[in-house]
Design a protein around this motif. Structure first.
Motif, mmCIF file in Angstrom:
data_model
loop_
_atom_site.group_PDB
_atom_site.id
_atom_site.type_symbol
_atom_site.label_atom_id
_atom_site.label_comp_id
_atom_site.label_asym_id
_atom_site.label_seq_id
_atom_site.Cartn_x
_atom_site.Cartn_y
_atom_site.Cartn_z
ATOM 1 N N PRO A 164 5.551 -21.788 -7.453
ATOM 2 C CA PRO A 164 5.666 -23.245 -7.271
ATOM 3 C C PRO A 164 4.498 -24.012 -7.873
ATOM 4 C CG PRO A 164 4.929 -22.227 -5.235
ATOM 5 C CD PRO A 164 5.225 -21.107 -6.182
ATOM 6 N N HIS A 165 3.428 -23.316 -8.288
ATOM 7 C CA HIS A 165 2.225 -23.999 -8.759
ATOM 8 C C HIS A 165 2.015 -23.866 -10.274
ATOM 9 C CE1 HIS A 165 1.292 -24.297 -4.527
ATOM 10 N NE2 HIS A 165 1.319 -22.988 -4.414
ATOM 11 N N ARG A 166 3.019 -23.363 -11.006
ATOM 12 C CA ARG A 166 2.773 -23.069 -12.412
ATOM 13 C C ARG A 166 2.667 -24.322 -13.286
ATOM 14 N NH1 ARG A 166 7.616 -23.268 -15.349
ATOM 15 N NH2 ARG A 166 9.532 -23.216 -14.090
ATOM 16 N N ARG A 167 3.163 -25.447 -12.810
ATOM 17 C CA ARG A 167 3.046 -26.674 -13.611
ATOM 18 C C ARG A 167 1.820 -27.498 -13.230
ATOM 19 N NH1 ARG A 167 7.263 -27.921 -16.812
ATOM 20 N NH2 ARG A 167 9.203 -26.758 -16.505
ATOM 21 N N ARG A 168 1.371 -27.345 -12.009
ATOM 22 C CA ARG A 168 0.182 -28.076 -11.560
ATOM 23 C C ARG A 168 -0.715 -27.100 -10.814
ATOM 24 N NH1 ARG A 168 0.820 -33.806 -8.708
ATOM 25 N NH2 ARG A 168 1.523 -34.221 -10.835
ATOM 26 N N GLY A 169 -1.740 -26.630 -11.488
ATOM 27 C CA GLY A 169 -2.587 -25.593 -10.938
ATOM 28 C C GLY A 169 -3.438 -26.075 -9.779
ATOM 29 N N THR A 170 -3.799 -25.144 -8.908
ATOM 30 C CA THR A 170 -4.585 -25.467 -7.714
ATOM 31 C C THR A 170 -5.979 -24.847 -7.746
ATOM 32 O OG1 THR A 170 -3.802 -23.518 -6.493
ATOM 33 C CG2 THR A 170 -2.450 -25.513 -6.377
ATOM 34 N N ILE A 171 -6.315 -24.128 -8.840
ATOM 35 C CA ILE A 171 -7.573 -23.371 -8.890
ATOM 36 C C ILE A 171 -8.663 -24.178 -9.591
ATOM 37 C CG2 ILE A 171 -8.688 -21.247 -9.705
ATOM 38 C CD1 ILE A 171 -5.844 -20.002 -9.777
ATOM 39 N N THR A 172 -9.876 -24.112 -9.045
ATOM 40 C CA THR A 172 -11.050 -24.730 -9.660
ATOM 41 C C THR A 172 -12.069 -23.643 -9.985
ATOM 42 O OG1 THR A 172 -10.771 -26.821 -8.485
ATOM 43 C CG2 THR A 172 -12.967 -26.334 -9.334
ATOM 44 N N LEU A 173 -12.551 -23.649 -11.223
ATOM 45 C CA LEU A 173 -13.632 -22.765 -11.653
ATOM 46 C C LEU A 173 -14.950 -23.510 -11.500
ATOM 47 C CD1 LEU A 173 -14.966 -20.349 -13.157
ATOM 48 C CD2 LEU A 173 -14.284 -21.455 -15.306
ATOM 49 N N ALA A 174 -15.821 -23.005 -10.636
ATOM 50 C CA ALA A 174 -17.109 -23.650 -10.364
ATOM 51 C C ALA A 174 -18.244 -22.745 -10.856
ATOM 52 C CB ALA A 174 -17.273 -23.918 -8.873
ATOM 53 N N GLU A 206 -20.022 -28.723 -15.086
ATOM 54 C CA GLU A 206 -18.923 -29.431 -14.445
ATOM 55 C C GLU A 206 -17.788 -28.461 -14.122
ATOM 56 O OE1 GLU A 206 -18.424 -32.679 -13.460
ATOM 57 O OE2 GLU A 206 -20.599 -32.780 -13.763
ATOM 58 N N PRO A 207 -17.215 -28.554 -12.917
ATOM 59 C CA PRO A 207 -16.119 -27.656 -12.570
ATOM 60 C C PRO A 207 -14.888 -27.913 -13.429
ATOM 61 C CG PRO A 207 -16.389 -29.343 -10.888
ATOM 62 C CD PRO A 207 -17.553 -29.486 -11.825
ATOM 63 N N VAL A 208 -14.112 -26.860 -13.607
ATOM 64 C CA VAL A 208 -12.843 -26.969 -14.327
ATOM 65 C C VAL A 208 -11.732 -26.891 -13.289
ATOM 66 C CG1 VAL A 208 -11.331 -25.961 -16.061
ATOM 67 C CG2 VAL A 208 -13.818 -25.867 -16.361
ATOM 68 N N GLU A 209 -10.930 -27.944 -13.192
ATOM 69 C CA GLU A 209 -9.901 -28.020 -12.162
ATOM 70 C C GLU A 209 -8.514 -27.792 -12.757
ATOM 71 O OE1 GLU A 209 -10.499 -31.880 -10.469
ATOM 72 O OE2 GLU A 209 -12.213 -31.240 -9.256
ATOM 73 N N GLY A 210 -7.570 -27.514 -11.871
ATOM 74 C CA GLY A 210 -6.169 -27.461 -12.270
ATOM 75 C C GLY A 210 -5.733 -26.182 -12.953
ATOM 76 N N LEU A 211 -6.431 -25.070 -12.719
ATOM 77 C CA LEU A 211 -6.021 -23.812 -13.330
ATOM 78 C C LEU A 211 -4.833 -23.220 -12.572
ATOM 79 C CD1 LEU A 211 -9.475 -22.089 -13.969
ATOM 80 C CD2 LEU A 211 -8.116 -23.443 -15.568
ATOM 81 N N VAL A 212 -3.863 -22.733 -13.331
ATOM 82 C CA VAL A 212 -2.705 -22.046 -12.757
ATOM 83 C C VAL A 212 -2.984 -20.550 -12.648
ATOM 84 C CG1 VAL A 212 -0.250 -21.530 -13.077
ATOM 85 C CG2 VAL A 212 -1.158 -23.756 -13.756
ATOM 86 N N ALA A 213 -3.684 -20.034 -13.651
ATOM 87 C CA ALA A 213 -3.999 -18.605 -13.703
ATOM 88 C C ALA A 213 -5.458 -18.452 -14.080
ATOM 89 C CB ALA A 213 -3.115 -17.895 -14.723
ATOM 90 N N SER A 214 -6.097 -17.433 -13.539
ATOM 91 C CA SER A 214 -7.489 -17.154 -13.884
ATOM 92 C C SER A 214 -7.669 -15.642 -13.950
ATOM 93 C CB SER A 214 -8.444 -17.769 -12.860
ATOM 94 O OG SER A 214 -8.049 -17.447 -11.548
ATOM 95 N N ASP A 259 -19.757 -14.161 -20.571
ATOM 96 C CA ASP A 259 -21.036 -13.668 -20.044
ATOM 97 C C ASP A 259 -21.540 -14.525 -18.889
ATOM 98 O OD1 ASP A 259 -23.195 -11.981 -19.864
ATOM 99 O OD2 ASP A 259 -24.293 -12.867 -21.540
ATOM 100 N N LEU A 260 -20.680 -14.741 -17.887
ATOM 101 C CA LEU A 260 -21.073 -15.517 -16.709
ATOM 102 C C LEU A 260 -21.668 -14.580 -15.654
ATOM 103 C CD1 LEU A 260 -18.102 -17.991 -16.105
ATOM 104 C CD2 LEU A 260 -20.202 -18.356 -17.399
ATOM 105 N N PRO A 261 -22.908 -14.793 -15.231
ATOM 106 C CA PRO A 261 -23.483 -13.931 -14.195
ATOM 107 C C PRO A 261 -22.958 -14.249 -12.795
ATOM 108 C CG PRO A 261 -25.089 -15.555 -14.933
ATOM 109 C CD PRO A 261 -23.902 -15.699 -15.828
ATOM 110 N N ALA A 262 -22.542 -15.498 -12.569
ATOM 111 C CA ALA A 262 -22.060 -15.870 -11.235
ATOM 112 C C ALA A 262 -21.191 -17.115 -11.337
ATOM 113 C CB ALA A 262 -23.232 -16.122 -10.284
ATOM 114 N N PHE A 263 -20.099 -17.141 -10.571
ATOM 115 C CA PHE A 263 -19.210 -18.303 -10.516
ATOM 116 C C PHE A 263 -18.273 -18.123 -9.330
ATOM 117 C CE2 PHE A 263 -17.251 -15.117 -13.141
ATOM 118 C CZ PHE A 263 -15.924 -15.105 -12.761
ATOM 119 N N THR A 264 -17.528 -19.165 -9.031
ATOM 120 C CA THR A 264 -16.592 -19.136 -7.901
ATOM 121 C C THR A 264 -15.248 -19.697 -8.336
ATOM 122 O OG1 THR A 264 -18.407 -19.443 -6.333
ATOM 123 C CG2 THR A 264 -16.203 -19.894 -5.529
#
Length: 323
Positions: free
Chosen positions: A193-203, A208-216, A283-288
């Motif tokens: 149900p979320h493939r058109r409007r993603g709910t994931i944020t890469l912090a 700056e965070p990246v919002e609206g990811l469907v897949a990560s 090469d990200l050492p840490a993220f959420t």
């Protein structure tokens, strides 16, 4: 050399006869103890005991990527990364895909891989590899989730949903084939149900965070997976010698799935998925990764249920591997 061989008797590409031949070959050069796993988590328990006993110098995993993941976690569980103080890890591929072993450059055939392992032991050939660590994020519903290591990839969202569907089919007796995976990709596509409007944020720290990811997709090495003998590169720059890479997709419409699916199938060490809906980090050492709703989560092809927030750390020089 004292060695423990952890055998998954349900490994999809080995038979009891083949395993007997491999044990005989390894025992000719090693002081070998052989234990078959009897339940989920058993390989982790055996590897942890080997790391604690002070006598085992080598732990060999005979099975698929799930067995390798358990062994790696067991080795690291008592004291954490210590490539020179822990038993070394060796892998004999026995699963359907064997991404970790093949990323190390090992043959995908169990007999050839055993020969390569014996040659490496004779020559004293080994290398250190970095691993990924995923844990629950403080002050979230997932805060109490225990940390877990992964050897080659993790996924949050769409691809983890596919992994979960495949596991359900295997529990019903279906064989793990590439056709099975492709069918589950289609079912996940039409059922997500979320493939058109993603709910994931890469912090990330200081970005700056990246919002609206469907897949990560989080990669610790390249390739990300294999389709038969074809390597698939989600993050071509990922390496056992660096921290973690991320591929995120902000849209999975029919056109986007066709575009990025084609890019994955034709990917190479020089180029992976790209475009306005693709987000890449190297090469990200840490993220959420945070999600507004619970989403499927997988590590090394093992579905771990639903999560809302996961913290990732890339740890260089975590284990020493025979290769």
């Amino acid at each position: 050399m004292r060695a423990l061989l952890v055998v998954n008797p349900k490994a999809t590409t080995t038979s009891a006869r083949t395993r007997d031949v491999l044990v005989h070959a390894l025992a000719s050069d090693l002081e070998l103890r052989v234990v078959e796993t009897g339940h989920r988590g058993h390989a982790r328990e055996l590897a942890r005991q080997a790391a604690e006993d002070g006598e085992t110098e080598l732990v060999i995993s005979l099975g698929g990527d799930g067995t390798v993941n358990e062994v790696a976690n067991g080795l690291l569980e008592p004291h954490g990364p210590d490539p020179d103080g822990l038993p070394r890890l060796a892998v004999v591929p026995g699963g359907s895909t064997n991404v970790f072993a093949r990323a190390l450059g090992l043959p995908n055939d169990v007999v050839e891989a055993t020969g390569a392992l014996l040659n490496a032991l004779e020559n004293g050939s080994s290398r250190t590899v970095g691993l990924g660590l995923a844990s629950g994020t403080p002050d979230t519903d997932d805060a109490g989730v225990p940390p877990r290591w992964f050897t080659f990839c993790a996924g949050f969202g769409f691809d983890a949903g596919v992994v979960g569907r495949v596991e359900q089919q295997r529990e019903r007796g279906k064989r793990s084939t590439h056709a099975l995976y492709m069918r589950q990709v289609l079912r996940q596509f039409f059922g997500d149900p979320h493939r058109r409007r993603g709910t994931i944020t890469l912090a990330e720290p200081e970005r700056e965070p990246v919002e609206g990811l469907v897949a990560s997709i989080v990669c610790n090495t390249a390739p990300w997976t294999f389709l038969g003998n074809r390597p698939v590169y989600a993050a071509p720059e990922a390496s056992f010698d660096t921290a973690l890479d991320v591929l995120g997709l902000t849209r999975l419409s029919s056109a986007a799935v066709t575009r990025y699916g084609t890019q994955l199938l034709t990917s190479s060490p020089e180029r992976g998925p790209h475009g306005k809906h693709a987000v890449s980090r190297h090469d990200l050492p840490a993220f959420t990764l945070h999600s507004q709703v619970p989403l499927p989560f997988q590590m090394d092809g093992d579905h771990l249920g639903l999560r809302t927030s996961i913290s990732f750390t890339g740890v260089r020089r975590a284990l020493r591997v025979i290769a």
